[in-house]
Design a protein around this motif. Structure first.
Motif, PDB file in Angstrom:
ATOM      1  N   ARG A 158       0.840  -1.211   0.000  1.00 20.48           N
ATOM      2  CA  ARG A 158       0.000   0.000   0.000  1.00 20.48           C
ATOM      3  C   ARG A 158       0.872   1.258   0.000  1.00 20.48           C
ATOM      4  N   GLN A 159       1.919   1.251   0.831  1.00 21.25           N
ATOM      5  CA  GLN A 159       2.801   2.412   0.882  1.00 21.25           C
ATOM      6  C   GLN A 159       3.517   2.607  -0.445  1.00 21.25           C
ATOM      7  N   ALA A 160       3.941   1.502  -1.083  1.00 17.22           N
ATOM      8  CA  ALA A 160       4.608   1.612  -2.381  1.00 17.22           C
ATOM      9  C   ALA A 160       3.677   2.205  -3.423  1.00 17.22           C
ATOM     10  N   VAL A 161       2.411   1.798  -3.417  1.00 12.98           N
ATOM     11  CA  VAL A 161       1.436   2.347  -4.364  1.00 12.98           C
ATOM     12  C   VAL A 161       1.188   3.821  -4.072  1.00 12.98           C
ATOM     13  N   THR A 162       1.076   4.165  -2.782  1.00  9.21           N
ATOM     14  CA  THR A 162       0.867   5.576  -2.410  1.00  9.21           C
ATOM     15  C   THR A 162       2.022   6.447  -2.911  1.00  9.21           C
ATOM     16  N   ASP A 163       3.253   5.979  -2.692  1.00  9.36           N
ATOM     17  CA  ASP A 163       4.422   6.731  -3.155  1.00  9.36           C
ATOM     18  C   ASP A 163       4.425   6.853  -4.675  1.00  9.36           C
ATOM     19  N   ALA A 164       4.034   5.785  -5.366  1.00  9.78           N
ATOM     20  CA  ALA A 164       4.017   5.817  -6.833  1.00  9.78           C
ATOM     21  C   ALA A 164       2.994   6.813  -7.351  1.00  9.78           C
ATOM     22  N   LEU A 165       1.822   6.855  -6.735  1.00 11.48           N
ATOM     23  CA  LEU A 165       0.794   7.798  -7.174  1.00 11.48           C
ATOM     24  C   LEU A 165       1.204   9.242  -6.874  1.00 11.48           C
ATOM     25  N   ALA A 166       1.828   9.466  -5.714  1.00 14.93           N
ATOM     26  CA  ALA A 166       2.311  10.811  -5.393  1.00 14.93           C
ATOM     27  C   ALA A 166       3.353  11.268  -6.399  1.00 14.93           C
ATOM     28  N   ALA A 167       4.237  10.346  -6.806  1.00 17.27           N
ATOM     29  CA  ALA A 167       5.251  10.690  -7.804  1.00 17.27           C
ATOM     30  C   ALA A 167       4.610  11.007  -9.148  1.00 17.27           C
ATOM     31  N   LEU A 168       3.559  10.277  -9.516  1.00 21.75           N
ATOM     32  CA  LEU A 168       2.870  10.551 -10.778  1.00 21.75           C
ATOM     33  C   LEU A 168       2.246  11.939 -10.779  1.00 21.75           C
ATOM     34  N   LEU A 169       1.545  12.286  -9.702  1.00 24.45           N
ATOM     35  CA  LEU A 169       0.910  13.602  -9.642  1.00 24.45           C
ATOM     36  C   LEU A 169       1.952  14.718  -9.626  1.00 24.45           C
ATOM     37  N   ALA A 170       3.082  14.486  -8.947  1.00 26.80           N
ATOM     38  CA  ALA A 170       4.135  15.503  -8.936  1.00 26.80           C
ATOM     39  C   ALA A 170       4.748  15.672 -10.316  1.00 26.80           C
ATOM     40  N   SER A 171       4.800  14.590 -11.093  1.00 26.58           N
ATOM     41  CA  SER A 171       5.421  14.642 -12.410  1.00 26.58           C
ATOM     42  C   SER A 171       4.491  15.216 -13.470  1.00 26.58           C
ATOM     43  N   GLU A 172       3.216  14.808 -13.444  1.00 25.18           N
ATOM     44  CA  GLU A 172       2.306  15.182 -14.523  1.00 25.18           C
ATOM     45  C   GLU A 172       1.311  16.266 -14.132  1.00 25.18           C
ATOM     46  N   GLY A 173       1.109  16.468 -12.842  1.00 21.80           N
ATOM     47  CA  GLY A 173       0.182  17.507 -12.421  1.00 21.80           C
ATOM     48  C   GLY A 173       0.758  18.896 -12.656  1.00 21.80           C
ATOM     49  N   ALA A 174      -0.054  19.799 -13.159  1.00 25.65           N
ATOM     50  CA  ALA A 174       0.375  21.175 -13.427  1.00 25.65           C
ATOM     51  C   ALA A 174      -0.862  22.043 -13.594  1.00 25.65           C
ATOM     52  N   PRO A 175      -0.787  23.316 -13.188  1.00 25.28           N
ATOM     53  CA  PRO A 175      -1.946  24.206 -13.359  1.00 25.28           C
ATOM     54  C   PRO A 175      -2.224  24.540 -14.816  1.00 25.28           C
ATOM     55  N   VAL A 176      -1.190  24.518 -15.662  1.00 26.52           N
ATOM     56  CA  VAL A 176      -1.323  24.686 -17.116  1.00 26.52           C
ATOM     57  C   VAL A 176      -0.192  23.895 -17.761  1.00 26.52           C
ATOM     58  N   ARG A 177      -0.362  23.569 -19.028  1.00 25.85           N
ATOM     59  CA  ARG A 177       0.768  23.027 -19.764  1.00 25.85           C
ATOM     60  C   ARG A 177       1.763  24.155 -19.999  1.00 25.85           C
ATOM     61  N   SER A 178       3.015  23.897 -19.672  1.00 26.35           N
ATOM     62  CA  SER A 178       4.038  24.938 -19.715  1.00 26.35           C
ATOM     63  C   SER A 178       4.047  25.648 -21.061  1.00 26.35           C
ATOM     64  N   GLY A 179       4.005  26.977 -21.013  1.00 26.04           N
ATOM     65  CA  GLY A 179       4.060  27.779 -22.226  1.00 26.04           C
ATOM     66  C   GLY A 179       2.733  27.963 -22.913  1.00 26.04           C
ATOM     67  N   THR A 180       1.637  27.459 -22.296  1.00 26.54           N
ATOM     68  CA  THR A 180       0.311  27.582 -22.898  1.00 26.54           C
ATOM     69  C   THR A 180      -0.698  27.953 -21.818  1.00 26.54           C
ATOM     70  N   THR A 181      -1.933  28.131 -22.232  1.00 22.02           N
ATOM     71  CA  THR A 181      -3.037  28.278 -21.274  1.00 22.02           C
ATOM     72  C   THR A 181      -3.951  27.061 -21.350  1.00 22.02           C
ATOM     73  N   THR A 182      -3.412  25.936 -21.770  1.00 19.15           N
ATOM     74  CA  THR A 182      -4.166  24.692 -21.914  1.00 19.15           C
ATOM     75  C   THR A 182      -4.204  23.956 -20.578  1.00 19.15           C
ATOM     76  N   PRO A 183      -5.389  23.550 -20.116  1.00 20.83           N
ATOM     77  CA  PRO A 183      -5.453  22.794 -18.870  1.00 20.83           C
ATOM     78  C   PRO A 183      -4.827  21.414 -19.041  1.00 20.83           C
ATOM     79  N   VAL A 184      -4.527  20.786 -17.915  1.00 17.23           N
ATOM     80  CA  VAL A 184      -3.801  19.516 -17.917  1.00 17.23           C
ATOM     81  C   VAL A 184      -4.762  18.361 -17.663  1.00 17.23           C
ATOM     82  N   THR A 185      -4.568  17.291 -18.426  1.00 20.33           N
ATOM     83  CA  THR A 185      -5.308  16.044 -18.228  1.00 20.33           C
ATOM     84  C   THR A 185      -4.311  14.928 -17.937  1.00 20.33           C
ATOM     85  N   ILE A 186      -4.564  14.167 -16.872  1.00 16.96           N
ATOM     86  CA  ILE A 186      -3.738  13.008 -16.542  1.00 16.96           C
ATOM     87  C   ILE A 186      -4.508  11.762 -16.943  1.00 16.96           C
ATOM     88  N   PRO A 187      -4.055  11.033 -17.957  1.00 19.12           N
ATOM     89  CA  PRO A 187      -4.803   9.857 -18.420  1.00 19.12           C
ATOM     90  C   PRO A 187      -4.936   8.792 -17.329  1.00 19.12           C
TER      91      PRO A 187
END
Length: 359
Positions: free
Chosen positions: A288-317
């Motif tokens: 469970r802890q390994a999965v929690t850490d993996a999901l936190a790493a995913l959100l830190a990597s792909e989560g963003a308020p906008v796509r850099s250099g644009t005003t396009t919102p972000v979608t995490i598949p």
């Protein structure tokens, strides 16, 4: 930094090697072998020094002191980000007309010390309370303090109650000395984006020059033609979402550093907690802890308020979520019950970890 050996030092090395190599009777009658070995030892050291010099040329491989004193000095106008002291306001109470001089120190429960920046005098009449500006004596992220915390005067001040209450949004802005890994990454980015002229990447680089800022996203024309919005977070703080004082600090820095042809807006992203429901096989605390850490790493990597250099919102598949869970150590199988679709964030929303319900 490895110092260059002098001629005398090299000569002494060779002499010492010759003494060792001619310790036996047969070698005393054969000077060629010990001489060759002695010279080989000296030359080997020189080759090693040349190899060290070659590594110092590129910031990705150089030693820490070379990175700080050479590469950062060349590529980053302000060099390594120094530690910053937390500051903010507290509420002092006591007797009417009682003064609280500047420089008085207060202590947090864990021993952290704070100093009064500007002396105040409590009002002549009515509630005897005043707002006091404080700064942490020791720079660093440890000085950040939540609102409502109590600070006790180190030395009693006549007419002033011994405890002061930290006011919202708390004592903030404290940051540790920039780590070598963060500095190395900024130097590499500055090299890659050399010739800063106001591109989106330049605004992100300028925002990260502020102590404590770890990630930034630039959004040109976010608030109309000629505007630039820069969202940022402070991952080293207890709450990575910056408060008003931290936003103001980045705003001031961007106005001094950035190009003068834009309406500049430093912005705090809006927190978007993402909740998960997962059925895990095998289901153990470690996995469970390994999965929690993996999901936190995913959100830190792909989560963003906008796509850099644009005003396009972000979608995490959603497929990225299942892939991340599958890669957690020990996971054999799982079912992702929620979210049931892709994570779609609005402009300015930053996906962060919410709650995980294990089925």
């Amino acid at each position: 930094m490895i110092p260059r050996q002098t001629l005398a030092e090299i000569a002494r090395r060779v002499e010492a090697e010759l003494t060792l190599q001619t310790a036996s009777d047969p070698l005393r009658r054969n000077l060629f072998t010990p001489l060759a070995r002695g010279l080989a030892g000296a030359v080997h050291g020189l080759y090693g020094h040349q190899d060290w010099i070659a590594r110092q040329i590129h910031p990705m491989e150089c030693d820490e002191d070379t990175l700080v004193s050479v590469h950062a000095a060349i590529w980053l106008p302000d060099g390594r980000k120094p530690p910053a002291a937390a500051s903010g306001s507290a509420r002092a109470t006591g007797a009417n007309k009682a003064p609280l001089p500047a420089g008085e120190q207060l202590a947090r429960a864990d021993g952290a010390l704070f100093a009064v920046l500007d002396g105040v005098t409590l009002p002549d009449a009515g509630p005897a309370a005043a707002t006091v500006r404080l700064i942490c004596v020791q720079p660093g992220a440890a000085g950040n303090t939540e609102p409502g915390a109590r600070l006790r005067l180190v030395n009693p001040v006549p007419g002033i109650n011994g405890e002061l209450e930290v006011l919202a949004p708390g004592l903030s802005g404290g940051a540790d000395l920039e780590s070598i890994d963060e500095l190395r990454a900024r130097v590499m980015e500055a090299r890659y984006n050399s010739g800063q002229v106001g591109r989106a990447q330049d605004w992100e680089l300028w925002a990260r020059e502020v102590p404590g800022v770890t990630r930034a996203w630039a959004a040109p024309k976010l608030l109309g033609a000629g505007s630039i919005g820069v969202y940022f977070v402070r991952d080293g703080d207890p709450d990575m979402i910056p408060d008003a004082a931290e936003v103001a600090a980045v705003q001031d820095h961007l106005e001094l550093t950035g190009t003068p042809f834009s309406e500049i807006y430093a912005l705090a992203p809006i927190r978007r907690p993402i909740d998960f429901r997962i059925r895990l096989t095998p289901d153990t605390p470690a996995i469970r802890q390994a999965v929690t850490d993996a999901l936190a790493a995913l959100l830190a990597s792909e989560g963003a308020p906008v796509r850099s250099g644009t005003t396009t919102p972000v979608t995490i598949p959603r497929s990225h979520i299942t892939e991340q869970i599958s890669g957690a150590p020990g996971e054999y199988d799982h079912q992702l019950l929620a979210p049931a679709a892709d994570i779609v964030c609005g402009v300015g929303e930053l996906a962060v970890m919410g709650n995980i319900t294990w089925q």
